[in-house]
Enzyme design. Structure first.
Site, mmCIF file in Angstrom:
data_model
loop_
_atom_site.group_PDB
_atom_site.id
_atom_site.type_symbol
_atom_site.label_atom_id
_atom_site.label_comp_id
_atom_site.label_asym_id
_atom_site.label_seq_id
_atom_site.Cartn_x
_atom_site.Cartn_y
_atom_site.Cartn_z
ATOM 1 N N CYS A 190 5.351 -3.084 7.139
ATOM 2 C CA CYS A 190 4.532 -4.297 7.185
ATOM 3 C C CYS A 190 5.020 -5.251 8.271
ATOM 4 C CB CYS A 190 4.550 -4.979 5.820
ATOM 5 S SG CYS A 190 3.551 -6.475 5.737
ATOM 6 N N CYS A 199 -0.422 -7.079 -3.174
ATOM 7 C CA CYS A 199 -0.628 -7.827 -1.926
ATOM 8 C C CYS A 199 -1.747 -8.847 -2.137
ATOM 9 C CB CYS A 199 -0.978 -6.856 -0.802
ATOM 10 S SG CYS A 199 -0.860 -7.570 0.861
ATOM 11 N N CYS A 257 6.132 -3.766 -3.111
ATOM 12 C CA CYS A 257 5.107 -3.150 -2.255
ATOM 13 C C CYS A 257 5.606 -1.847 -1.641
ATOM 14 C CB CYS A 257 4.699 -4.123 -1.156
ATOM 15 S SG CYS A 257 3.420 -3.462 -0.060
ATOM 16 N N CYS A 277 6.009 -8.845 -2.579
ATOM 17 C CA CYS A 277 6.452 -7.949 -1.497
ATOM 18 C C CYS A 277 7.563 -7.007 -1.934
ATOM 19 C CB CYS A 277 6.900 -8.781 -0.297
ATOM 20 S SG CYS A 277 5.575 -9.741 0.469
ATOM 21 N N GLU A 292 -17.557 0.646 -6.978
ATOM 22 C CA GLU A 292 -17.135 -0.171 -5.849
ATOM 23 C C GLU A 292 -18.188 -1.205 -5.471
ATOM 24 O OE1 GLU A 292 -14.220 -0.395 -4.845
ATOM 25 O OE2 GLU A 292 -13.554 1.276 -6.054
#
Length: 518
Positions: free
Chosen positions: A253, A237, A247, A244, A109
């Protein structure tokens, strides 16, 4: 008599001291924003949450535990089916030791911050082969860390990874705790899911995003949940053209709800969802005003009016000066913070080579200070100068002589320039070369000085900018290849006219309190 490093040219000292001072100021600012530790940490966090929630509307929060449960389930189910096959994920999944697994994910990360996956893979593989455990990294030297990190950019990340490893090795804090994460991808996902239109880099919005992340993280699969949130932002996203329809969080959302309401309003007025609203600018502006007013009277699900508290403007909404852009859809979130252009600086740097040195030709490298820009990395002797080349040779020669003694000024040749942009500085290197053909081989015992072969240079802890500089030098030497066009360099024949949200490391090292503790 060879001068110690402290006797280097005044311009060079000023440049490096300024860099170091900037670093100290940034660390002081970060430390002042760090969360308290010890017995008062829990109380401080609760007080902070009360203040934060009092200043924003429930519209931007998750108040329904059932909604949080659905979000976790949908996101993790999607991740299990759609996640990309990446080396750090394979390593984490196959690792039974939870501390080693957490370390492997942590390294990945940090490397992935501001860096593409394709670039990270090779660096990550070599890193884990060299330091497979946190203890291995804690015992490594900064020189080794910088050497392996060279070319990956944002070099302070490697140094902070090692600092974190050493803190963790000396700490009693368990490495595996359920904690949310916030990176660029997560910021985008959360800002859209909760329709946060204020500047995400502001202190209040940043605190709110960390609070949301901590609230949402799945206690049973915290690592997978965090990976899933980042994966969603990276693949679905996305900043532009988000998908979308694919998603897993679409039903929750707020941004998607707002777009759907506006489209329904257009459909009701015009009789067609596919009407090109932007075909007429005057009509588009009129429709935007009408639809925003209409959306405020819709039922409570996704009601835009909900985001305005009873008193004052919601601090998480976009300012009134930034109206909704229908052409962007959900990409209206998050708000794009205005960035200052990087300040421009100019540096003269010289590749000093001894072709007849014992053991083969060698080039001179000196080490940068241990704080500030490119801390601890090696570079060709450099000095900050004005863009005009009138006084560059003299200043650079003084810097060189502070390292190796008297040198022939007549052989200092200007070869070209390199433009390299760091996160906040656009630095133009004026590249010079000096070959000591007839000189007696120069030696020095000063600390922070090395004479390296060309092969050793390519494996040393040097920045990408210095590699670009060396390509310019090599391109001017007989029998060598010219630097590639991708190096963004300019030789003499091609010269151009010179022209808040991260958490502090210490905030993660707080005394561990079990869930059952009072």
């Amino acid at each position: 008599m060879k001068k110690p490093r402290a006797a280097a040219g005044s311009r060079s000292r000023h440049r490096k001291q300024s860099s170091s001072q900037e670093g100290r100021e940034k660390r002081a600012l970060s430390s002042s924003q760090a969360k308290p530790s010890g017995p008062d940490a829990g109380l401080a966090r609760r007080q902070e949450e009360v203040v934060l929630q009092a200043s924003v509307s429930p519209y931007h929060l998750f108040r329904d535990t059932a909604e949080v449960t659905v979000l976790r389930k949908n996101l993790l189910s999607w991740y299990d089916l759609e996640k990309r096959d990446l080396p750090w994920r394979r390593q984490a999944e196959g690792e039974m030791d939870l501390d080693r697994r957490a370390y492997a994910v942590w390294v990945s990360e940090v490397m992935l911050q501001q860096t593409q996956v394709a670039t990270v893979i090779n660096y990550y593989t070599r890193w884990m082969q060299k330091w497979p455990t946190l203890q291995d990294l804690a015992s490594a030297s900064l020189e080794e860390v910088n050497q392996l990190w060279a070319g990956l950019g944002y070099y302070s990340r490697g140094r902070r990874l090692q600092e974190g490893a050493r803190k963790q090795a000396d700490s009693q804090t368990p490495l595996c705790q359920a904690a949310g994460v916030v990176d660029g991808n997560v910021v985008r996902v959360l800002c859209r899911v909760r329709a946060i239109g204020a500047d995400p880099s502001s202190t209040l919005v940043s605190q709110h995003l960390w609070s949301l992340s901590q609230q949402l993280v799945d206690p049973a699969r915290p690592g997978d949940f965090n990976q899933a949130a980042m994966e969603l932002g990276a693949t679905v996203c996305t900043p532009q053209r988000p998908r979308c329809s694919q998603c897993p969080m679409q039903s929750l959302c707020r941004a998607h709800q707002r777009v759907s309401h506006l489209r329904k309003g257009q459909s009701g007025d015009l009789g067609s969802d596919s009407f090109p609203v932007t075909s007429c600018p005057v009509y588009a502006a009129q429709m935007e005003r009408e639809q925003l007013l209409a959306s405020q009277s819709l039922p409570s699900s996704g009601d835009v009016e909900e985001c305005a508290p009873n008193t004052g403007q919601c601090q998480l909404c976009a300012p009134p000066t930034e109206p909704w852009d229908q052409t962007l859809g959900v990409a209206n979130f998050p708000r794009k913070a205005s960035r200052r252009p990087p300040r421009e600086e100019c540096s003269a740097t010289c590749v000093l080579e001894q072709p007849r040195a014992v053991g083969g030709a060698r080039i001179l490298l000196v080490q940068r200070p241990n704080s500030g820009l490119l801390a601890g990395l090696w570079e060709f002797p450099s000095v900050t100068v004005e863009p005009s080349r009138q006084h560059q040779p003299k200043a650079l020669l003084q810097e060189l002589q502070s390292w190796v003694g008297p040198l022939p000024a007549t052989r200092l040749q200007h070869l070209g320039q390199v433009v390299h942009t760091f996160s906040h500085i656009k630095l133009t290197y004026q590249v010079y070369g000096l070959t000591l053909e007839e000189q007696t081989p120069v030696t020095t015992s000063l600390p922070g000085v090395r004479w390296l072969t060309r092969e050793e240079f390519h494996t040393a802890a040097v920045s990408t900018a210095m590699k670009k500089v060396f390509r310019v030098y090599e391109g001017q030497q007989p029998g060598t290849c010219k630097g590639s066009k991708r190096s963004q360099v300019s030789t003499l024949s091609r010269q151009k006219k010179l022209s808040p949200g991260q958490k502090v490391l210490d905030s993660f090292f707080q005394p561990y309190t079990s869930a059952g503790a009072p």
